[in-house]
Design an enzyme around this catalytic site. Structure first.
Site, PDB file in Angstrom:
ATOM      1  N   LYS A  45       0.807  -1.224   0.000  1.00 45.60           N
ATOM      2  CA  LYS A  45       0.000   0.000   0.000  1.00 45.60           C
ATOM      3  C   LYS A  45       0.840   1.274   0.000  1.00 45.60           C
ATOM      4  O   LYS A  45       0.407   2.290  -0.534  1.00 45.60           O
ATOM      5  CB  LYS A  45      -1.021   0.003   1.126  1.00 45.60           C
ATOM      6  CG  LYS A  45      -0.445  -0.010   2.498  1.00 45.60           C
ATOM      7  CD  LYS A  45      -1.561  -0.202   3.510  1.00 45.60           C
ATOM      8  CE  LYS A  45      -0.996  -0.607   4.849  1.00 45.60           C
ATOM      9  NZ  LYS A  45       0.117   0.215   5.338  1.00 45.60           N
ATOM     10  N   ARG A 101      -5.310   2.722  12.983  1.00 47.23           N
ATOM     11  CA  ARG A 101      -5.018   1.318  13.251  1.00 47.23           C
ATOM     12  C   ARG A 101      -6.054   0.675  14.153  1.00 47.23           C
ATOM     13  O   ARG A 101      -6.127  -0.541  14.238  1.00 47.23           O
ATOM     14  CB  ARG A 101      -3.663   1.187  13.952  1.00 47.23           C
ATOM     15  CG  ARG A 101      -2.496   1.270  13.013  1.00 47.23           C
ATOM     16  CD  ARG A 101      -1.212   0.959  13.750  1.00 47.23           C
ATOM     17  NE  ARG A 101      -0.065   1.447  13.003  1.00 47.23           N
ATOM     18  CZ  ARG A 101       0.493   0.776  12.001  1.00 47.23           C
ATOM     19  NH1 ARG A 101       0.044  -0.403  11.653  1.00 47.23           N
ATOM     20  NH2 ARG A 101       1.504   1.292  11.354  1.00 47.23           N
ATOM     21  N   ARG A 103      13.085 -11.142   2.119  1.00 50.00           N
ATOM     22  CA  ARG A 103      14.064 -10.066   2.263  1.00 50.00           C
ATOM     23  C   ARG A 103      15.422 -10.613   2.738  1.00 50.00           C
ATOM     24  O   ARG A 103      15.472 -11.458   3.627  1.00 50.00           O
ATOM     25  CB  ARG A 103      13.541  -9.044   3.273  1.00 50.00           C
ATOM     26  CG  ARG A 103      14.138  -7.675   3.101  1.00 50.00           C
ATOM     27  CD  ARG A 103      13.241  -6.651   3.727  1.00 50.00           C
ATOM     28  NE  ARG A 103      13.439  -6.646   5.171  1.00 50.00           N
ATOM     29  CZ  ARG A 103      14.063  -5.652   5.810  1.00 50.00           C
ATOM     30  NH1 ARG A 103      14.512  -4.618   5.154  1.00 50.00           N
ATOM     31  NH2 ARG A 103      14.191  -5.698   7.118  1.00 50.00           N
ATOM     32  N   ARG A 150      17.092 -11.494   8.330  1.00 47.85           N
ATOM     33  CA  ARG A 150      16.983 -11.009   9.707  1.00 47.85           C
ATOM     34  C   ARG A 150      15.936 -11.839  10.441  1.00 47.85           C
ATOM     35  O   ARG A 150      14.983 -12.333   9.834  1.00 47.85           O
ATOM     36  CB  ARG A 150      16.564  -9.540   9.708  1.00 47.85           C
ATOM     37  CG  ARG A 150      17.684  -8.650   9.245  1.00 47.85           C
ATOM     38  CD  ARG A 150      17.488  -7.220   9.744  1.00 47.85           C
ATOM     39  NE  ARG A 150      18.667  -6.429   9.431  1.00 47.85           N
ATOM     40  CZ  ARG A 150      18.625  -5.194   8.936  1.00 47.85           C
ATOM     41  NH1 ARG A 150      17.465  -4.607   8.725  1.00 47.85           N
ATOM     42  NH2 ARG A 150      19.734  -4.550   8.671  1.00 47.85           N
ATOM     43  N   ARG A 178       3.394 -11.299  13.148  1.00 46.18           N
ATOM     44  CA  ARG A 178       3.028  -9.940  12.738  1.00 46.18           C
ATOM     45  C   ARG A 178       1.695  -9.943  11.984  1.00 46.18           C
ATOM     46  O   ARG A 178       0.861  -9.073  12.186  1.00 46.18           O
ATOM     47  CB  ARG A 178       4.108  -9.362  11.823  1.00 46.18           C
ATOM     48  CG  ARG A 178       5.033  -8.391  12.525  1.00 46.18           C
ATOM     49  CD  ARG A 178       6.307  -8.237  11.743  1.00 46.18           C
ATOM     50  NE  ARG A 178       6.185  -7.344  10.591  1.00 46.18           N
ATOM     51  CZ  ARG A 178       7.005  -7.380   9.526  1.00 46.18           C
ATOM     52  NH1 ARG A 178       7.963  -8.270   9.457  1.00 46.18           N
ATOM     53  NH2 ARG A 178       6.836  -6.524   8.548  1.00 46.18           N
TER      54      ARG A 178
END
Ligand SMILES: [Zn+2]
Length: 220
Positions: free
Chosen positions: A15, A90, A129, A162, A173
Protein backbone atom coordinates in the site's frame (compact mmCIF):
# COMPACT_ATOMS: atom_id res chain seq x y z
CA UNK A 1 -12.90 18.54 -5.78
CA UNK A 2 -11.41 16.90 -2.77
CA UNK A 3 -10.39 13.41 -1.88
CA UNK A 4 -9.93 11.87 1.55
CA UNK A 5 -8.91 8.25 1.33
CA UNK A 6 -7.48 5.68 3.72
CA UNK A 7 -5.37 2.77 2.49
CA UNK A 8 -5.59 -0.22 4.81
CA UNK A 9 -3.70 -3.45 4.43
CA UNK A 10 -1.37 -5.88 6.15
CA UNK A 11 2.40 -5.48 6.12
CA UNK A 12 3.66 -6.51 2.68
CA UNK A 13 0.42 -5.59 0.90
CA UNK A 14 2.18 -2.88 -1.12
CA UNK A 15 0.00 0.00 0.00
CA UNK A 16 2.91 2.39 0.59
CA UNK A 17 3.97 2.20 -3.06
CA UNK A 18 0.41 2.66 -4.29
CA UNK A 19 -0.30 5.49 -1.85
CA UNK A 20 2.76 7.40 -3.01
CA UNK A 21 1.95 7.02 -6.73
CA UNK A 22 -1.78 7.69 -6.50
CA UNK A 23 -1.46 10.62 -4.10
CA UNK A 24 0.81 12.29 -6.66
CA UNK A 25 -1.67 11.52 -9.45
CA UNK A 26 -4.56 12.95 -7.41
CA UNK A 27 -2.63 16.03 -6.27
CA UNK A 28 -2.97 15.36 -2.54
CA UNK A 29 -0.27 14.52 0.04
CA UNK A 30 0.58 10.95 0.99
CA UNK A 31 0.37 10.93 4.77
CA UNK A 32 2.27 7.92 6.06
CA UNK A 33 1.94 7.93 9.84
CA UNK A 34 5.30 6.26 10.48
CA UNK A 35 7.19 8.86 8.40
CA UNK A 36 5.06 11.63 9.89
CA UNK A 37 5.97 10.64 13.46
CA UNK A 38 9.67 10.55 12.61
CA UNK A 39 9.41 13.91 10.81
CA UNK A 40 7.58 15.58 13.74
CA UNK A 41 10.21 14.23 16.13
CA UNK A 42 12.96 15.60 13.90
CA UNK A 43 11.30 19.04 13.75
CA UNK A 44 10.88 18.94 17.52
CA UNK A 45 7.26 20.11 17.56
CA UNK A 46 5.62 19.64 21.00
CA UNK A 47 3.65 16.59 19.84
CA UNK A 48 6.68 15.35 17.91
CA UNK A 49 8.82 15.44 21.04
CA UNK A 50 6.14 13.58 22.93
CA UNK A 51 5.97 10.94 20.18
CA UNK A 52 9.76 10.66 20.22
CA UNK A 53 9.73 9.90 23.94
CA UNK A 54 7.57 6.82 23.27
CA UNK A 55 9.41 5.74 20.13
CA UNK A 56 12.80 5.96 21.90
CA UNK A 57 11.61 3.57 24.59
CA UNK A 58 10.03 1.20 22.05
CA UNK A 59 6.52 1.80 23.40
CA UNK A 60 3.57 2.21 21.00
CA UNK A 61 2.80 5.92 20.58
CA UNK A 62 -0.56 6.55 22.32
CA UNK A 63 -3.68 7.29 20.26
CA UNK A 64 -4.05 10.89 21.39
CA UNK A 65 -0.53 11.77 20.28
CA UNK A 66 -0.95 10.12 16.86
CA UNK A 67 -4.38 11.71 16.39
CA UNK A 68 -3.00 15.13 17.37
CA UNK A 69 -0.23 14.80 14.78
CA UNK A 70 -2.62 13.61 12.05
CA UNK A 71 -4.88 16.58 12.88
CA UNK A 72 -1.95 19.00 12.53
CA UNK A 73 -0.83 17.39 9.29
CA UNK A 74 -4.32 17.52 7.73
CA UNK A 75 -4.59 21.22 8.63
CA UNK A 76 -1.57 22.11 6.49
CA UNK A 77 -2.31 23.95 3.21
CA UNK A 78 -1.27 21.10 0.92
CA UNK A 79 -3.92 18.88 2.53
CA UNK A 80 -6.79 21.31 1.93
CA UNK A 81 -8.06 19.14 -0.94
CA UNK A 82 -7.53 15.92 0.97
CA UNK A 83 -4.93 13.26 1.56
CA UNK A 84 -4.14 9.59 1.19
CA UNK A 85 -3.72 8.23 4.72
CA UNK A 86 -1.42 5.25 5.01
CA UNK A 87 -0.87 3.46 8.33
CA UNK A 88 -3.65 5.32 10.14
CA UNK A 89 -6.09 4.61 11.70
CA UNK A 90 -5.02 1.32 13.25
CA UNK A 91 -7.78 0.97 15.82
CA UNK A 92 -11.50 1.73 16.08
CA UNK A 93 -10.71 4.41 18.68
CA UNK A 94 -8.44 6.14 16.16
CA UNK A 95 -11.09 5.77 13.43
CA UNK A 96 -13.70 7.42 15.67
CA UNK A 97 -11.30 10.24 16.51
CA UNK A 98 -10.55 10.78 12.81
CA UNK A 99 -14.30 10.94 12.03
CA UNK A 100 -14.76 13.57 14.75
CA UNK A 101 -11.81 15.57 13.48
CA UNK A 102 -13.10 15.58 9.89
CA UNK A 103 -16.64 16.42 11.03
CA UNK A 104 -15.37 19.43 13.01
CA UNK A 105 -13.76 20.66 9.80
CA UNK A 106 -16.91 20.07 7.77
CA UNK A 107 -15.45 17.23 5.74
CA UNK A 108 -15.71 13.46 5.67
CA UNK A 109 -13.94 10.38 4.36
CA UNK A 110 -14.57 9.50 0.74
CA UNK A 111 -13.34 5.92 0.76
CA UNK A 112 -11.42 3.30 2.70
CA UNK A 113 -9.51 0.91 0.45
CA UNK A 114 -8.52 -2.45 1.90
CA UNK A 115 -5.74 -4.39 0.15
CA UNK A 116 -6.72 -8.05 0.18
CA UNK A 117 -3.64 -10.24 -0.21
CA UNK A 118 -3.56 -13.95 0.62
CA UNK A 119 -1.55 -15.08 3.61
CA UNK A 120 0.66 -17.27 1.41
CA UNK A 121 1.56 -14.34 -0.82
CA UNK A 122 2.26 -12.07 2.18
CA UNK A 123 4.55 -14.71 3.70
CA UNK A 124 6.36 -15.08 0.38
CA UNK A 125 6.86 -11.31 0.08
CA UNK A 126 7.84 -10.70 3.69
CA UNK A 127 10.18 -13.65 4.23
CA UNK A 128 12.10 -13.02 0.96
CA UNK A 129 14.06 -10.07 2.26
CA UNK A 130 17.84 -10.50 2.55
CA UNK A 131 20.27 -8.01 4.03
CA UNK A 132 24.01 -7.71 3.38
CA UNK A 133 26.07 -8.35 6.48
CA UNK A 134 28.79 -6.07 5.13
CA UNK A 135 27.11 -2.91 3.78
CA UNK A 136 23.46 -3.31 4.78
CA UNK A 137 22.10 -3.34 1.19
CA UNK A 138 18.71 -5.08 0.96
CA UNK A 139 17.51 -7.59 -1.62
CA UNK A 140 14.48 -9.76 -2.18
CA UNK A 141 14.85 -13.33 -3.38
CA UNK A 142 11.92 -12.89 -5.79
CA UNK A 143 11.45 -9.22 -6.63
CA UNK A 144 15.01 -7.84 -6.28
CA UNK A 145 17.51 -10.72 -6.27
CA UNK A 146 21.28 -10.19 -6.23
CA UNK A 147 23.23 -11.26 -9.33
CA UNK A 148 24.66 -14.23 -7.42
CA UNK A 149 22.39 -15.91 -4.85
CA UNK A 150 23.44 -15.12 -1.28
CA UNK A 151 26.14 -12.61 -2.31
CA UNK A 152 25.94 -8.79 -2.23
CA UNK A 153 26.29 -7.09 -5.65
CA UNK A 154 28.02 -4.10 -4.12
CA UNK A 155 30.54 -5.50 -1.67
CA UNK A 156 30.42 -9.30 -2.15
CA UNK A 157 29.35 -9.62 1.49
CA UNK A 158 27.18 -12.51 2.63
CA UNK A 159 23.40 -11.96 2.60
CA UNK A 160 21.36 -13.02 5.59
CA UNK A 161 17.74 -13.14 6.65
CA UNK A 162 16.98 -11.01 9.71
CA UNK A 163 15.19 -12.71 12.57
CA UNK A 164 12.29 -10.23 12.06
CA UNK A 165 11.89 -11.50 8.49
CA UNK A 166 11.82 -15.17 9.46
CA UNK A 167 8.64 -17.15 8.93
CA UNK A 168 7.67 -17.36 12.63
CA UNK A 169 8.11 -13.62 13.26
CA UNK A 170 6.26 -12.71 10.05
CA UNK A 171 3.38 -15.08 10.87
CA UNK A 172 3.03 -13.43 14.30
CA UNK A 173 3.03 -9.94 12.74
CA UNK A 174 0.28 -11.00 10.32
CA UNK A 175 -1.80 -12.51 13.14
CA UNK A 176 -1.49 -9.35 15.22
CA UNK A 177 -2.48 -7.25 12.22
CA UNK A 178 -5.53 -9.41 11.44
CA UNK A 179 -6.76 -9.35 15.05
CA UNK A 180 -6.35 -5.58 15.25
CA UNK A 181 -7.88 -4.79 11.89
CA UNK A 182 -11.01 -6.97 11.76
CA UNK A 183 -13.02 -4.56 13.99
CA UNK A 184 -11.74 -1.62 11.93
CA UNK A 185 -12.97 -3.21 8.69
CA UNK A 186 -16.37 -3.83 10.32
CA UNK A 187 -16.47 -0.20 11.45
CA UNK A 188 -15.99 1.09 7.91
CA UNK A 189 -18.15 -1.60 6.31
CA UNK A 190 -21.18 -0.56 8.40
CA UNK A 191 -20.55 3.04 7.32
CA UNK A 192 -20.54 1.95 3.64
CA UNK A 193 -17.18 3.50 2.82
CA UNK A 194 -15.16 0.29 2.56
CA UNK A 195 -13.88 -1.10 -0.75
CA UNK A 196 -11.91 -4.34 -0.72
CA UNK A 197 -9.56 -4.64 -3.67
CA UNK A 198 -7.35 -7.53 -4.73
CA UNK A 199 -3.82 -6.54 -3.77
CA UNK A 200 -2.13 -9.22 -5.91
CA UNK A 201 -1.09 -8.89 -9.54
CA UNK A 202 0.96 -6.15 -11.16
CA UNK A 203 1.37 -2.67 -9.66
CA UNK A 204 -0.68 -1.34 -12.62
CA UNK A 205 -3.53 -3.82 -12.03
CA UNK A 206 -3.72 -2.92 -8.36
CA UNK A 207 -3.60 0.83 -9.16
CA UNK A 208 -6.48 0.39 -11.63
CA UNK A 209 -8.56 -1.46 -9.02
CA UNK A 210 -7.95 1.36 -6.52
CA UNK A 211 -8.86 4.08 -9.04
CA UNK A 212 -12.11 2.36 -9.82
CA UNK A 213 -12.90 1.87 -6.09
CA UNK A 214 -12.28 5.54 -5.41
CA UNK A 215 -14.13 6.47 -8.60
CA UNK A 216 -15.64 9.90 -8.62
CA UNK A 217 -13.18 11.20 -6.08
CA UNK A 218 -10.39 11.94 -8.53
CA UNK A 219 -9.21 15.50 -7.87
CA UNK A 220 -9.32 17.75 -10.88
ZN1 LIG B 1 27.07 -5.48 0.70
Amino acid sequence: MSLRVIFLGPPGAGKGTQAEELAREWGVPHVATGDMLREAARRRTPLGLEAKRFMDTGVLVPDEVVIGLVGERLAEPDASRGAVLDGFPRTVAQAEALDRLLRERGTALDRVVFFDVSRGELLRRLTGRRVCRGCGATYHVVSAPPRVAGVCDRCQGALEQRVDDGEAAVATRLDVYATQTTPLLDYYRTRSVLSEIRGEGTVEDVAAAIRSAVGHGVAS
